[in-house]
Motif scaffolding. Structure first.
Motif, PDB file in Angstrom:
ATOM      1  N   TYR A 150     -34.681  58.792  17.165  1.00  0.00           N
ATOM      2  CA  TYR A 150     -33.293  58.360  17.362  1.00  0.00           C
ATOM      3  C   TYR A 150     -33.075  58.205  18.863  1.00  0.00           C
ATOM      4  O   TYR A 150     -33.442  59.085  19.639  1.00  0.00           O
ATOM      5  CB  TYR A 150     -32.303  59.417  16.870  1.00  0.00           C
ATOM      6  N   SER A 190     -29.953  56.888  21.765  1.00  0.00           N
ATOM      7  CA  SER A 190     -28.584  56.434  21.970  1.00  0.00           C
ATOM      8  C   SER A 190     -28.266  56.535  23.445  1.00  0.00           C
ATOM      9  O   SER A 190     -28.944  57.231  24.200  1.00  0.00           O
ATOM     10  CB  SER A 190     -27.592  57.268  21.156  1.00  0.00           C
ATOM     11  N   PHE A 193     -25.248  52.013  22.767  1.00  0.00           N
ATOM     12  CA  PHE A 193     -26.247  51.632  21.777  1.00  0.00           C
ATOM     13  C   PHE A 193     -26.691  52.854  20.991  1.00  0.00           C
ATOM     14  O   PHE A 193     -26.627  53.981  21.482  1.00  0.00           O
ATOM     15  CB  PHE A 193     -27.467  50.971  22.435  1.00  0.00           C
ATOM     16  N   GLN A 194     -27.099  52.608  19.765  1.00  0.00           N
ATOM     17  CA  GLN A 194     -27.751  53.592  18.919  1.00  0.00           C
ATOM     18  C   GLN A 194     -28.894  52.872  18.216  1.00  0.00           C
ATOM     19  O   GLN A 194     -28.712  51.779  17.687  1.00  0.00           O
ATOM     20  CB  GLN A 194     -26.806  54.183  17.855  1.00  0.00           C
ATOM     21  N   VAL A 195     -30.067  53.495  18.228  1.00  0.00           N
ATOM     22  CA  VAL A 195     -31.235  52.950  17.536  1.00  0.00           C
ATOM     23  C   VAL A 195     -31.933  54.092  16.809  1.00  0.00           C
ATOM     24  O   VAL A 195     -31.878  55.233  17.244  1.00  0.00           O
ATOM     25  CB  VAL A 195     -32.223  52.253  18.512  1.00  0.00           C
ATOM     26  N   ARG A 243     -32.611  50.705  12.188  1.00  0.00           N
ATOM     27  CA  ARG A 243     -31.149  50.541  12.244  1.00  0.00           C
ATOM     28  C   ARG A 243     -30.717  50.566  13.704  1.00  0.00           C
ATOM     29  O   ARG A 243     -31.207  51.379  14.500  1.00  0.00           O
ATOM     30  CB  ARG A 243     -30.451  51.657  11.484  1.00  0.00           C
ATOM     31  N   THR A 244     -29.786  49.698  14.036  1.00  0.00           N
ATOM     32  CA  THR A 244     -29.220  49.665  15.375  1.00  0.00           C
ATOM     33  C   THR A 244     -27.723  49.456  15.275  1.00  0.00           C
ATOM     34  O   THR A 244     -27.230  48.895  14.296  1.00  0.00           O
ATOM     35  CB  THR A 244     -29.821  48.522  16.232  1.00  0.00           C
ATOM     36  N   SER A 245     -26.998  49.920  16.289  1.00  0.00           N
ATOM     37  CA  SER A 245     -25.563  49.650  16.343  1.00  0.00           C
ATOM     38  C   SER A 245     -25.094  49.734  17.785  1.00  0.00           C
ATOM     39  O   SER A 245     -25.749  50.341  18.631  1.00  0.00           O
ATOM     40  CB  SER A 245     -24.782  50.638  15.458  1.00  0.00           C
ATOM     41  N   GLY A 246     -23.955  49.123  18.031  1.00  0.00           N
ATOM     42  CA  GLY A 246     -23.358  49.116  19.357  1.00  0.00           C
ATOM     43  C   GLY A 246     -23.664  47.838  20.113  1.00  0.00           C
ATOM     44  O   GLY A 246     -24.686  47.195  19.875  1.00  0.00           O
ATOM     45  N   ALA A 251     -27.120  47.575  21.855  1.00  0.00           N
ATOM     46  CA  ALA A 251     -28.332  47.785  21.042  1.00  0.00           C
ATOM     47  C   ALA A 251     -29.119  46.498  20.855  1.00  0.00           C
ATOM     48  O   ALA A 251     -28.538  45.437  20.636  1.00  0.00           O
ATOM     49  CB  ALA A 251     -27.949  48.344  19.674  1.00  0.00           C
ATOM     50  N   PRO A 301     -31.611  44.108  18.531  1.00  0.00           N
ATOM     51  CA  PRO A 301     -31.556  43.878  17.086  1.00  0.00           C
ATOM     52  C   PRO A 301     -32.504  44.799  16.310  1.00  0.00           C
ATOM     53  O   PRO A 301     -33.519  45.251  16.838  1.00  0.00           O
ATOM     54  CB  PRO A 301     -31.999  42.419  16.941  1.00  0.00           C
ATOM     55  N   ALA A 302     -32.173  45.033  15.059  1.00  0.00           N
ATOM     56  CA  ALA A 302     -33.080  45.763  14.165  1.00  0.00           C
ATOM     57  C   ALA A 302     -34.391  44.983  14.093  1.00  0.00           C
ATOM     58  O   ALA A 302     -34.410  43.760  14.191  1.00  0.00           O
ATOM     59  CB  ALA A 302     -32.460  45.907  12.779  1.00  0.00           C
TER      60      ALA A 302
END
Length: 186
Positions: A78, A80, A88-90, A112-115, A118, A120-121
């Motif tokens: 993980y 972030s 970002f979070q990955v 999974r990614t977000s923010g 971040a 791309p997945a």
């Protein structure tokens, strides 16, 4: 004739596998786990967190149909933090582990990614951690730039030797165990 050749080849492979399997049972796997908070680089204003756990055999060991390497690798990571373009979070599965002494290299693919910051997945990254082994000396880590799948995937299971420059962690702890304690970095 084909059946005889196949039977001979299968018996020969099993005879070779016997000692390899027996030797592998006594082998200890490499291991890295922990989490830490620090700046992405010593002079960076951007904080990041990295949490990971991975266990497996070094990819340099001889394989028998992947019995001792890729198939035995287990782990998840993980990450972030904050970048100029946002948080970002990955997170994702570990694809590679190499431990030498008190240092480890880990690659993981972003499932999974977000923010807004971040990648791309499907992208992936290689990270490096160092276990100081001493509570009075901070552990350290370093991170390569994330790579798109077309660059990451062809070498996703091939870790570089652990390298820095390592950035001391502000808080947290890593545990790195080399399955072959006789190995050390030059």
């Amino acid at each position: 004739m084909r059946r005889v050749a196949f039977t001979f080849a299968a018996a020969f492979a099993l005879a070779l596998a016997g000692p390899a399997v027996a030797g592998a049972k006594g082998a200890k796997s490499d291991f890295v786990a922990g989490s830490a908070h620090n700046m992405l680089a010593e002079v960076s204003p951007y904080a990041a967190d990295l949490e990971l756990t991975a266990r497996g055999f070094d990819a340099e060991l001889p394989t028998l149909a992947g019995l001792f390497t890729a198939d035995s690798l287990k782990g998840y990571a993980y990450g972030s933090g904050e970048l100029p373009n946002g948080a970002f979070q990955v997170e994702g599965p570990v694809t590679c582990l190499k431990v030498v002494g008190n240092r480890a290299t880990v690659k993981y693919r972003f499932a999974r990614t977000s923010g807004p910051g971040a990648p791309p997945a499907g992208w992936g990254v290689q990270v490096f951690v160092e276990d100081s082994g001493d509570d009075s000396v901070p552990d350290a880590n370093a991170t390569d730039a994330p790579l798109p799948p077309q660059l990451f995937d062809p070498q996703a299971d091939q870790c570089e030797l652990p390298r820095g420059p390592f950035n001391p962690v502000d808080s947290g702890d890593y545990v790195v165990r080399d399955g072959d304690p006789a190995t050390t970095l030059p």
